[in-house]
Design a protein around this motif. Sequence first.
Motif, PDB file in Angstrom:
ATOM      1  N   PHE A   1       0.811  -1.219   0.000  1.00 19.91           N
ATOM      2  CA  PHE A   1       0.000   0.000   0.000  1.00 19.91           C
ATOM      3  C   PHE A   1       0.849   1.277   0.000  1.00 19.91           C
ATOM      4  CE2 PHE A   1      -2.803  -3.329   1.295  1.00 19.91           C
ATOM      5  CZ  PHE A   1      -4.046  -2.961   0.804  1.00 19.91           C
ATOM      6  N   LYS A   2       2.153   1.126  -0.253  1.00 19.79           N
ATOM      7  CA  LYS A   2       3.032   2.294  -0.341  1.00 19.79           C
ATOM      8  C   LYS A   2       3.015   2.850  -1.769  1.00 19.79           C
ATOM      9  CE  LYS A   2       5.215   1.965   3.768  1.00 19.79           C
ATOM     10  NZ  LYS A   2       4.609   2.747   4.826  1.00 19.79           N
ATOM     11  N   PRO A   3       2.929   4.164  -1.933  1.00 22.25           N
ATOM     12  CA  PRO A   3       3.004   4.742  -3.287  1.00 22.25           C
ATOM     13  C   PRO A   3       4.369   4.448  -3.927  1.00 22.25           C
ATOM     14  CG  PRO A   3       2.191   6.346  -1.699  1.00 22.25           C
ATOM     15  CD  PRO A   3       2.710   5.189  -0.904  1.00 22.25           C
ATOM     16  N   VAL A   4       4.354   4.205  -5.220  1.00 17.34           N
ATOM     17  CA  VAL A   4       5.587   3.981  -5.982  1.00 17.34           C
ATOM     18  C   VAL A   4       5.627   4.966  -7.147  1.00 17.34           C
ATOM     19  CG1 VAL A   4       5.706   1.543  -5.363  1.00 17.34           C
ATOM     20  CG2 VAL A   4       4.532   2.223  -7.470  1.00 17.34           C
ATOM     21  N   GLN A   5       6.829   5.214  -7.645  1.00 18.82           N
ATOM     22  CA  GLN A   5       6.988   6.103  -8.789  1.00 18.82           C
ATOM     23  C   GLN A   5       6.295   5.498 -10.012  1.00 18.82           C
ATOM     24  OE1 GLN A   5       8.539   9.192  -8.907  1.00 18.82           O
ATOM     25  NE2 GLN A   5       7.682   9.325 -10.966  1.00 18.82           N
ATOM     26  N   LEU A   6       5.448   6.288 -10.664  1.00 16.96           N
ATOM     27  CA  LEU A   6       4.780   5.832 -11.881  1.00 16.96           C
ATOM     28  C   LEU A   6       5.673   6.167 -13.073  1.00 16.96           C
ATOM     29  CD1 LEU A   6       1.170   7.080 -11.058  1.00 16.96           C
ATOM     30  CD2 LEU A   6       2.081   4.767 -10.768  1.00 16.96           C
ATOM     31  N   THR A   7       5.880   5.204 -13.939  1.00 12.78           N
ATOM     32  CA  THR A   7       6.763   5.431 -15.084  1.00 12.78           C
ATOM     33  C   THR A   7       6.090   5.005 -16.374  1.00 12.78           C
ATOM     34  OG1 THR A   7       7.811   3.254 -14.804  1.00 12.78           O
ATOM     35  CG2 THR A   7       8.849   5.125 -13.701  1.00 12.78           C
ATOM     36  N   TYR A   8       6.196   5.864 -17.350  1.00 15.56           N
ATOM     37  CA  TYR A   8       5.745   5.547 -18.706  1.00 15.56           C
ATOM     38  C   TYR A   8       6.665   6.281 -19.670  1.00 15.56           C
ATOM     39  CZ  TYR A   8       3.147   5.209 -23.022  1.00 15.56           C
ATOM     40  OH  TYR A   8       2.796   4.952 -24.337  1.00 15.56           O
ATOM     41  N   LYS A   9       7.317   5.532 -20.539  1.00 24.74           N
ATOM     42  CA  LYS A   9       8.242   6.121 -21.494  1.00 24.74           C
ATOM     43  C   LYS A   9       7.522   6.408 -22.800  1.00 24.74           C
ATOM     44  CE  LYS A   9      12.819   5.522 -23.574  1.00 24.74           C
ATOM     45  NZ  LYS A   9      13.998   4.631 -23.709  1.00 24.74           N
ATOM     46  N   ILE A  10       7.546   7.667 -23.189  1.00 25.03           N
ATOM     47  CA  ILE A  10       6.902   8.064 -24.436  1.00 25.03           C
ATOM     48  C   ILE A  10       7.825   7.736 -25.601  1.00 25.03           C
ATOM     49  CG2 ILE A  10       5.951   9.996 -25.764  1.00 25.03           C
ATOM     50  CD1 ILE A  10       5.286  11.344 -23.106  1.00 25.03           C
ATOM     51  N   LYS A  11       7.323   6.920 -26.505  1.00 24.33           N
ATOM     52  CA  LYS A  11       8.131   6.524 -27.653  1.00 24.33           C
ATOM     53  C   LYS A  11       8.230   7.667 -28.655  1.00 24.33           C
ATOM     54  CE  LYS A  11       6.469   1.786 -27.181  1.00 24.33           C
ATOM     55  NZ  LYS A  11       5.602   0.743 -27.767  1.00 24.33           N
ATOM     56  N   LYS A  12       9.335   7.681 -29.367  1.00 23.59           N
ATOM     57  CA  LYS A  12       9.513   8.688 -30.408  1.00 23.59           C
ATOM     58  C   LYS A  12       8.454   8.483 -31.486  1.00 23.59           C
ATOM     59  CE  LYS A  12      12.988  10.559 -33.563  1.00 23.59           C
ATOM     60  NZ  LYS A  12      14.369  10.417 -34.090  1.00 23.59           N
ATOM     61  N   PRO A  13       7.763   9.559 -31.909  1.00 27.41           N
ATOM     62  CA  PRO A  13       6.715   9.411 -32.927  1.00 27.41           C
ATOM     63  C   PRO A  13       7.251   8.755 -34.200  1.00 27.41           C
ATOM     64  CG  PRO A  13       6.666  11.606 -31.968  1.00 27.41           C
ATOM     65  CD  PRO A  13       7.905  10.955 -31.468  1.00 27.41           C
ATOM     66  N   GLN A  14       6.478   7.807 -34.712  1.00 28.90           N
ATOM     67  CA  GLN A  14       6.852   7.117 -35.947  1.00 28.90           C
ATOM     68  C   GLN A  14       6.239   7.829 -37.150  1.00 28.90           C
ATOM     69  OE1 GLN A  14       8.916   4.226 -36.049  1.00 28.90           O
ATOM     70  NE2 GLN A  14       9.241   4.996 -33.972  1.00 28.90           N
TER      71      GLN A  14
END
Length: 233
Positions: free
Chosen positions: A175-188
């Motif tokens: 129940f501890k908050p964690v860092q949210l990560t999402y890597k935005i891909k280079k537009p194709q």
Amino acid sequence: MLRSYIAFDVETTGLNPQENEIIEIGALKVRDGRVAERFMEFIKPSAPLAPAITNLTGITDEMLSGARPRCSVIADFLDFCEDDFLIGHNVIFDYSFMKCSASAENLPFEKSGIDTLKIAQKVHKDLPSKSLGSLCDYYHIENRSAHRAYHDALATAKLYQTLAHHFEEQDPKLFKPVQLTYKIKKPQPATPKQLALLSNLIRKTKAEVTWDTKTLTRSEASRIIDRLLNNRA
């Protein structure tokens, strides 16, 4: 149990955050365990909605016709979030859309949060479905309008509090908050097939659409194609 946080949910035009768009944001700001503020707003999309999205959410093109553009709504939502932790059900889905939308407006969005889906997957391995709807049924949590952003966010907040009540003491790390990560891909870049289809649709519909083949991205091409196909329907 966190006493202050943002529970949020988004409705979108599809499942890919780099090709599809947010059409509704719903969130509640919890302070000392109580709802202090609410955020509910539509976002005007760049193309008409697919029938499947309307069937799922109940949101129609007419409902979105007077909505503000993405740039205005996203900026206001980021202000609403302040420095709070986020809570969501499969939160990385909603976070990825928000991250891509913020990035498109050159706005930073780095957050930590808690995923009620991950908690449920750990503590309810026996349940056949860990969807928000199934868990709400299991815990008798009322959700008067499923697949609408604010009501799903409110149901998620109630689910979080219920899960924390039952399971946090025996597994506090979950129940501890964690860092949210999402890597935005280079537009194709748009594919040759997309460019050919675009040219064909514009010729048949006599639509006034111009683009630069050197800079048109795959996702932009998809949105233009969807708009032209919807206009033909």
